[in-house]
Write a protein that holds these residues in place. Structure first.
Motif, PDB file in Angstrom:
ATOM      1  N   THR A  47      -2.846   9.119  -1.147  1.00  0.00           N
ATOM      2  CA  THR A  47      -1.830   7.849  -0.620  1.00  0.00           C
ATOM      3  C   THR A  47      -0.717   8.292  -1.264  1.00  0.00           C
ATOM      4  O   THR A  47      -0.534   9.025  -2.336  1.00  0.00           O
ATOM      5  N   GLU A  81       4.632  -1.019   7.867  1.00  0.00           N
ATOM      6  CA  GLU A  81       5.593  -1.273   6.892  1.00  0.00           C
ATOM      7  C   GLU A  81       5.570  -2.685   6.251  1.00  0.00           C
ATOM      8  O   GLU A  81       5.504  -3.706   7.042  1.00  0.00           O
ATOM      9  N   SER A  82       5.746  -2.915   4.969  1.00  0.00           N
ATOM     10  CA  SER A  82       6.053  -4.072   4.511  1.00  0.00           C
ATOM     11  C   SER A  82       7.291  -4.343   3.731  1.00  0.00           C
ATOM     12  O   SER A  82       8.108  -3.245   3.490  1.00  0.00           O
ATOM     13  N   PHE A  84       3.256   6.414  -1.500  1.00  0.00           N
ATOM     14  CA  PHE A  84       3.895   5.060  -1.449  1.00  0.00           C
ATOM     15  C   PHE A  84       5.236   5.261  -1.628  1.00  0.00           C
ATOM     16  O   PHE A  84       5.719   6.020  -2.741  1.00  0.00           O
ATOM     17  N   ASP A 116      -1.511  -7.559  -1.114  1.00  0.00           N
ATOM     18  CA  ASP A 116      -0.510  -6.238  -0.964  1.00  0.00           C
ATOM     19  C   ASP A 116      -1.046  -5.821   0.323  1.00  0.00           C
ATOM     20  O   ASP A 116      -2.257  -5.317   0.444  1.00  0.00           O
ATOM     21  N   SER A 117      -0.283  -6.431   1.351  1.00  0.00           N
ATOM     22  CA  SER A 117      -0.571  -5.876   2.807  1.00  0.00           C
ATOM     23  C   SER A 117      -0.735  -4.113   2.766  1.00  0.00           C
ATOM     24  O   SER A 117      -1.668  -3.726   3.665  1.00  0.00           O
ATOM     25  N   LEU A 118       0.059  -3.500   1.941  1.00  0.00           N
ATOM     26  CA  LEU A 118      -0.129  -1.864   2.103  1.00  0.00           C
ATOM     27  C   LEU A 118      -1.393  -1.657   1.858  1.00  0.00           C
ATOM     28  O   LEU A 118      -2.236  -0.609   2.336  1.00  0.00           O
ATOM     29  N   GLU A 121       0.311   6.259   8.832  1.00  0.00           N
ATOM     30  CA  GLU A 121       0.981   5.256   8.142  1.00  0.00           C
ATOM     31  C   GLU A 121       0.452   4.114   8.482  1.00  0.00           C
ATOM     32  O   GLU A 121       0.295   3.825   9.648  1.00  0.00           O
ATOM     33  N   ASP A 146      -4.395  -2.549   3.926  1.00  0.00           N
ATOM     34  CA  ASP A 146      -4.488  -1.708   5.403  1.00  0.00           C
ATOM     35  C   ASP A 146      -5.001  -0.423   5.010  1.00  0.00           C
ATOM     36  O   ASP A 146      -5.751   0.109   5.681  1.00  0.00           O
ATOM     37  N   ARG A 160       6.792   1.373   2.271  1.00  0.00           N
ATOM     38  CA  ARG A 160       5.936   2.269   3.237  1.00  0.00           C
ATOM     39  C   ARG A 160       4.975   2.921   2.535  1.00  0.00           C
ATOM     40  O   ARG A 160       4.972   3.289   1.208  1.00  0.00           O
ATOM     41  N   GLN A 161       3.595   2.969   3.218  1.00  0.00           N
ATOM     42  CA  GLN A 161       2.297   3.684   2.573  1.00  0.00           C
ATOM     43  C   GLN A 161       1.747   4.683   3.798  1.00  0.00           C
ATOM     44  O   GLN A 161       1.730   4.006   4.554  1.00  0.00           O
ATOM     45  N   TRP A 162       1.298   5.602   3.145  1.00  0.00           N
ATOM     46  CA  TRP A 162       0.414   6.557   4.110  1.00  0.00           C
ATOM     47  C   TRP A 162      -0.567   6.891   3.288  1.00  0.00           C
ATOM     48  O   TRP A 162      -0.765   6.870   2.266  1.00  0.00           O
TER      49      TRP A 162
END
Length: 133
Positions: free
Chosen positions: A67, A42-43, A69, A112-114, A39, A117, A47-49
Motif C-alpha cells: 500500500t 480520499e479522506s 499512503f 480509519d476509512s482509508l 486508490e 477501504d 490518500r491511500q492506494w
C-alpha cells in the motif's frame, strides 16, 4: 582505519537489512515489477492506494498487500506492506518504506476509512487466494 571499519559496518547493516526484508517477504514473494495502484476514496487524513499485483498469502496464511499512503499535509508518501486478517477485519504493517517491522501487532482499523477501504477492497480481490489456504 576508522573510515574502513565504518564503511564495513554500514555495508554489513545494509546487507542484514536486505536479508531481513527478503526473509520477511517469504520465499515465493516477488515484489519487483509493474504496480497496479487502486486508490480508495480520499479522506481528510490523506490518500491511500493498494497494489492489486502484490496480493499474496503470508507465511501465516493471511493476505499481504503493498500500500501507499500520502498524508493530506505532505507531498511525499510512504510505502507499507500490510497483512490483512480478512475474517476479523484486522491489519498490521509488516514493513514501512522497505524496513521490516518485526512483531507488528494486529490492530482494528479504528474508524480509519482509508485502512478500512483498503482492507475491504483487498480482501474482496483476494478471495480466491484466501480460499486456497
Amino acid at each position: 582505519m576508522k573510515n574502513g571499519l565504518r564503511r564495513f559496518l554500514r555495508a554489513a547493516v545494509v546487507a542484514v537489512a536486505l536479508l531481513a526484508i527478503s526473509l520477511a517477504a517469504g520465499p515465493a514473494t516477488a515484489w519487483a515489477g509493474p504496480v497496479n495502484w487502486q486508490e480508495v476514496p480520499e479522506s481528510p487524513a490523506g490518500r491511500q492506494w493498494w497494489d492489486t499485483g502484490s496480493l499474496r498469502l503470508s507465511r501465516g496464511g493471511e493476505l499481504s498487500v503493498l500500500t501507499r499512503f500520502q498524508p493530506a499535509s505532505e507531498d511525499q508518501g510512504q510505502l507499507y506492506v500490510m497483512e490483512l486478517d480478512c475474517d476479523q477485519g484486522l491489519y498490521r504493517d509488516t514493513s514501512v518504506n522497505g524496513l521490516p517491522r518485526f512483531k507488528a501487532e494486529w490492530q482494528p482499523t479504528g474508524g480509519d476509512s482509508l485502512i478500512s477501504d483498503v482492507l475491504d477492497q483487498a480482501c474482496a480481490a483476494g478471495t480466491e487466494l484466501l480460499a486456497s489456504r
